[in-house]
Design an enzyme around this catalytic site. Structure first.
Site, PDB file in Angstrom:
ATOM      1  CB  SER A  16      -0.985   0.006   1.171  1.00  0.00           C
ATOM      2  OG  SER A  16      -0.323   0.169   2.388  1.00  0.00           O
ATOM      3  CG  HIS A 110       9.584   1.155  12.235  1.00  0.00           C
ATOM      4  ND1 HIS A 110       9.777  -0.202  12.075  1.00  0.00           N
ATOM      5  CD2 HIS A 110       9.266   1.332  13.532  1.00  0.00           C
ATOM      6  CE1 HIS A 110       9.589  -0.811  13.231  1.00  0.00           C
ATOM      7  NE2 HIS A 110       9.275   0.093  14.130  1.00  0.00           N
TER       8      HIS A 110
END
Ligand code: GRF
Length: 222
Positions: A16, A110
């Site tokens: 995504s 992250h």
């Protein structure tokens, strides 16, 4: 006009973030995604790349030892001659040999407010710890896992009784805005990681500079 920044995106799953990068209108004139590399042959992100007519490669980590995997991967990456390498859901450890070969041009996203919650299962760990805030971080990659210099972060609140899945969804909304923003700085030659120092517009980045806010147009995250 400057040539576009040759960019390789390394994935391992849904992709995504890759899609957000492909779809970013701000990036379309700045980067050329010359290749998408997956360490999993069945990663859905490969379909996204094919749909966008981007060349793909697979280096299946299950077929190699860690060192041999990194070596094979580096050779594939090198063929694309990247000026920027983006980790986007790439779930394998990169060895120092790999990272040294592409020094200063690897970014990662992250799903946590680093330096908190390095590693996996960040959303679950945040909920179990009872934290009131969470978020996403973009950082340059060094040989220490999730520990390279931070470039930018966005914070979001954690709601009472929220599940890890619900939280993960809201963090992804943030990621899809944050990563293209940082990539834009790099491609415009404004963001650099040289001699172990990160600079933006020639000024060394400090922790006071990390926090960005999501524009209101990017959906409801708070
Ligand atoms: C994201 O949460 C990213 O921060 C992490 O892995 C996830 C990848 O998601 N490194 P996607 O494959 O981009 O959808």
């Amino acid at each position: 006009m400057n040539p576009k920044c040759r960019t390789v995106v390394m994935i391992g799953g849904n992709g995504s973030n890759l899609q957000a990068i492909i779809d970013s209108s701000a990036l379309s004139s700045l980067i050329d995604i010359v290749g998408v590399i997956s360490h999993r042959p069945k990663a859905y992100g490969l379909i996204r790349a094919i749909n966008a007519k981007i060349p793909t490669s697979v280096v299946d980590h299950t077929q190699y030892t860690e060192d041999a995997f990194n070596h094979a991967l580096a050779d594939v990456v090198q063929k694309y001659q990247p000026q920027l390498i983006l980790l986007a859901g790439f779930m394998r450890i990169l060895t120092p040999a790999f990272i040294d070969r592409f020094a200063g041009i690897i970014l990662n996203i992250h799903p946590a407010l680093l330096p908190k919650y390095k590693g996996l299962h960040t959303h679950q760990r945040v909920i179990e710890a009872g934290d009131s805030e969470h978020g996403a971080t973009v950082h340059f990659v060094t040989s220490e896992l999730d520990s390279g210099p931070i470039v930018a972060q966005i914070k979001i609140p954690v709601y009472p009784k929220e599940t890890a899945e619900e939280l993960a969804k809201r963090v992804l909304v943030v990621e899809h805005w944050l990563y293209p923003q940082v990539i834009q700085w790099f491609a415009q030659n404004r963001l650099k990681f040289e001699q172990k120092i990160v600079t933006l517009d020639g000024k060394r980045l400090t922790s006071q500079d990390y926090l960005l806010s999501l524009p209101a147009t990017q959906g409801i995250v708070s």
